[in-house]
Structure formats: structure tokens, C-alpha cells
Scaffold this active site. Sequence first.
Site, short mmCIF file in Angstrom:
data_model
loop_
_atom_site.label_atom_id
_atom_site.label_comp_id
_atom_site.label_asym_id
_atom_site.label_seq_id
_atom_site.Cartn_x
_atom_site.Cartn_y
_atom_site.Cartn_z
CG ASP A 40 -1.83 1.18 1.31
OD1 ASP A 40 -1.63 2.15 0.54
OD2 ASP A 40 -2.78 1.13 2.12
CB ILE A 41 2.07 3.57 -2.64
CG1 ILE A 41 0.85 4.33 -3.17
CG2 ILE A 41 2.44 2.41 -3.56
CD1 ILE A 41 1.15 5.09 -4.47
CG ASN A 53 0.11 1.12 -12.62
OD1 ASN A 53 -0.29 1.66 -13.66
ND2 ASN A 53 -0.72 0.45 -11.82
CB SER A 109 -1.49 11.54 -16.46
OG SER A 109 -2.51 11.94 -17.35
CB ALA A 135 -6.87 17.28 -6.87
CE1 TYR A 136 -4.82 10.72 -12.03
CE2 TYR A 136 -4.82 12.07 -14.02
CZ TYR A 136 -4.56 10.87 -13.38
OH TYR A 136 -4.03 9.82 -14.10
CB VAL A 158 -1.75 19.69 -8.77
CG1 VAL A 158 -0.61 19.99 -7.79
CG2 VAL A 158 -2.32 20.99 -9.34
CE LYS A 212 -1.15 10.10 -12.19
NZ LYS A 212 -0.43 8.87 -11.83
NE ARG A 214 -11.71 -0.60 -24.12
CZ ARG A 214 -11.00 -0.49 -25.24
NH1 ARG A 214 -10.93 0.68 -25.86
NH2 ARG A 214 -10.33 -1.51 -25.73
P1 NAP Z 1 -7.24 1.72 -11.97
O1 NAP Z 1 -7.83 0.72 -12.87
O2 NAP Z 1 -8.12 2.50 -11.06
O3 NAP Z 1 -6.07 0.99 -11.14
C1 NAP Z 1 -5.35 1.69 -10.19
C2 NAP Z 1 -4.51 0.72 -9.41
O4 NAP Z 1 -3.77 1.45 -8.42
C3 NAP Z 1 -5.34 -0.33 -8.66
O5 NAP Z 1 -4.65 -1.54 -8.64
C4 NAP Z 1 -5.42 0.26 -7.27
O6 NAP Z 1 -5.66 -0.70 -6.26
C5 NAP Z 1 -4.01 0.82 -7.16
N1 NAP Z 1 -3.87 1.73 -6.03
C6 NAP Z 1 -4.55 2.85 -5.74
N2 NAP Z 1 -4.13 3.36 -4.57
C7 NAP Z 1 -3.15 2.54 -4.11
C8 NAP Z 1 -2.34 2.51 -2.96
N3 NAP Z 1 -2.45 3.44 -2.00
N4 NAP Z 1 -1.43 1.52 -2.83
C9 NAP Z 1 -1.31 0.57 -3.78
N5 NAP Z 1 -2.08 0.52 -4.87
C10 NAP Z 1 -2.98 1.49 -5.03
O7 NAP Z 1 -6.44 2.84 -12.80
P2 NAP Z 1 -5.55 2.74 -14.14
O8 NAP Z 1 -6.28 3.48 -15.19
O9 NAP Z 1 -5.09 1.36 -14.37
O10 NAP Z 1 -4.33 3.67 -13.70
C11 NAP Z 1 -3.00 3.19 -13.51
C12 NAP Z 1 -2.08 4.39 -13.55
O11 NAP Z 1 -2.15 5.00 -14.84
C13 NAP Z 1 -2.42 5.49 -12.55
O12 NAP Z 1 -1.25 6.04 -12.01
C14 NAP Z 1 -3.16 6.51 -13.41
O13 NAP Z 1 -3.10 7.81 -12.84
C15 NAP Z 1 -2.39 6.40 -14.70
N6 NAP Z 1 -3.09 6.88 -15.89
C16 NAP Z 1 -4.23 6.27 -16.32
C17 NAP Z 1 -4.86 6.73 -17.47
C18 NAP Z 1 -6.11 6.09 -18.02
O14 NAP Z 1 -6.63 6.58 -19.03
N7 NAP Z 1 -6.60 5.02 -17.44
C19 NAP Z 1 -4.32 7.83 -18.18
C20 NAP Z 1 -3.15 8.42 -17.71
C21 NAP Z 1 -2.54 7.92 -16.57
P3 NAP Z 1 -7.16 -1.00 -5.70
O15 NAP Z 1 -7.77 -1.96 -6.66
O16 NAP Z 1 -6.88 -1.58 -4.36
O17 NAP Z 1 -7.90 0.30 -5.64
#
Ligand code: NAP
Length: 276
Positions: A62-63, A89, A139, A192-193, A195, A197, A231
Site C-alpha cells: 500500500d503506497i 503505477n 499522465s 487535483a489529479y 497537480v 501528476k 479503458r
Molecule cells: P485503476 O484501474 O483504477 O487501477 C489503479 C490501481 O492502483 C489499482 O490496482 C489500485 O488498487 C491501485 N492503487 C490505488 N491506490 C493505491 C495505494 N495506496 N497503494 C497501492 N495501490 C494502489 O487505474 P488505471 O487506469 O489502471 O491507472 C494506472 C495508472 O495510470 C495510474 O497512475 C493513473 O493515474 C495512470 N493513468 C491512467 C490513465 C487512463 O486513461 N486510465 C491515463 C493516464 C494515466 P485497488 O484496486 O486496491 O484500488
Amino acid sequence: MSSTPVAVVTGGNKGIGFAIVQALCKHFQGDVFLTARDPGRGQAAVRKLQEEGLHPFFHQLDIDDLQSIQALRDFLKEKYGGVNVLVNNAGIAFKVHDTTPFSVQAEVTLKTNFFGTRNVCTELLPLVKPYGKVVNVSSSVSLSSLASCSKELQQKFRSDTITEEELVKLMTKFVEDTKTNTHVKEGWPNTAYGVSKIGVTVLSRIQARMINEKRKGDHILLNACCPGWVRTDMAGPKAPKSPDEGAETPVYLALLPADADGPHGQFVSDKTVRTW
Ligand code: NAP
């Protein structure tokens, strides 16, 4: 102690993190650790990959929890004597229509995306082995949010001499400014997101500079990246990229060949270095 190379992915139980683990299981020559804050969700994700004939390992992380980060650090030190690939990630984002007060969103989002990621780096970067790779998933929103900052803030965030302490002060100031609703007047964008990033991208630039100063001969490559609009539970079903496609750039950076001398300290999307 095992001499097998080891890769670690944070937030690996779903979304882009899961796809990164899957790709690393196929292409990284070594042990791949899927980490998740919730052991149940993490183990379920590991089982899913095992059903595909892949063999990830699991470790809780847990980060937001320094003890959890330090437990992973101690495990990696003891079992592998370090880490070869680290993909930061894990991240969160409030939904656009969430009615949680903005100041709370700011505090919670920065806590995980910036301060949590920074804590992982503080504990694990010293363990990164020569020729290691570090990928901080930021991001493209960091770029658009940078453009919405005041000229003064833009200058600070683009500076080649900004220190980690100065960055931490700025990120803390953003959260404080949202509490008095003065953040826009103080030159911050209303996201907030975004900032958080900006923080991840600037932190990566600083860390790469530190690697150049302190560990030049170790050939470590550290970058920030954008996976694209993907997605996942975070971005919703309308995004154009599949999680596998979203994993491509992070995995490309995680698997840069040993003789590559870049990219390093860059912001990368679609496998291309972008101007910060
Ligand atoms: P997601 O499906 O919501 O997955 C996020 C992951 O991060 C989940 O495994 C979640 O765990 C984990 N997480 C959240 N808080 C945590 C913590 N305190 N400690 C450990 N793990 C934690 O989101 P995603 O779209 O795959 O995003 C992955 C990364 O890509 C993120 O950094 C996001 O900002 C970035 N990103 C995504 C997009 C996009 O279009 N999807 C675009 C740009 C950047 P839980 O299941 O326990 O919540």
C-alpha cells in the site's frame, strides 16, 4: 540470496498495472512481482495470470503506508539484494462528478499519487541495481495542467535545478491553498489529479538528475510516462486504448536494453519523448 533479476509493479491487481505485470511476465527475464494494497485482490489477480500460464509472484504494497513500503524494501533487499525494474503505477483519481469537497480531493489525491509514489521511490531507489529501470506512471494531464499553471509556477516546474524538497513544499502548498480556496489565485490549475501528476513528472526529472550526479556509472534509466487514455475503472469504458495498449509505453521503458543510454529523465508517451 537469489541472483535472479526482479521486477516490481505497484497497483498491479487491475487496470494498466495488471497489464504491465502480464507483459513483464512474458518478456522480462526474471521474477515479476504483482503488488497490491489488498492481498485478496492481489492474489486473485495472480491466480488469473496463473490460469494463462504465467507465473507472477505477489507482495502486499500500500503506497499510502510507509510500513508496507518498508516491508517490501526489506523483502527485496534480503531475497534479491535489490530490484532491477520498478514500475510506479498505483494511482487514484476522483470521478469528475464526485461531490467530495475539492480540498479533500486535493489532499487524498496528492497523498497517494505524489507523496505515496515519492515514499516508494525514497525507499526503493537506493536498491535499484546497475542497468535498472524505473518507470513512474504519470499522465499527459500533467502537461496540460502545467500549461494552466501561472507563469511563475511553470518556471519552477520546468526548472533544471528544482530540488525534491522544493517540489514537496510546492505540492504541500497546493493542498494548503485548496483549504483556503486560494489555489486559483495562487496560480494553480483547478485539478487535483493534474497537480499530483505534475508532481510525479517533476519528481522523475529530479530523480534522474540525482542518478546522473550520484550513480552515473550505474546506467540506470528513470522516466515518467503517460499510458494514454485507457479503458480502466479509473478512466471508464469510453477510452480508446485497451489496458494492454496502455501498458505498451511503461513496458517499453521498463525493458529498455542494457546498452540504451536513453530516454532518461524524460516524459514519454506513445514511446516518444515529449517536451516538458
Ligand atoms: P485503476 O484501474 O483504477 O487501477 C489503479 C490501481 O492502483 C489499482 O490496482 C489500485 O488498487 C491501485 N492503487 C490505488 N491506490 C493505491 C495505494 N495506496 N497503494 C497501492 N495501490 C494502489 O487505474 P488505471 O487506469 O489502471 O491507472 C494506472 C495508472 O495510470 C495510474 O497512475 C493513473 O493515474 C495512470 N493513468 C491512467 C490513465 C487512463 O486513461 N486510465 C491515463 C493516464 C494515466 P485497488 O484496486 O486496491 O484500488
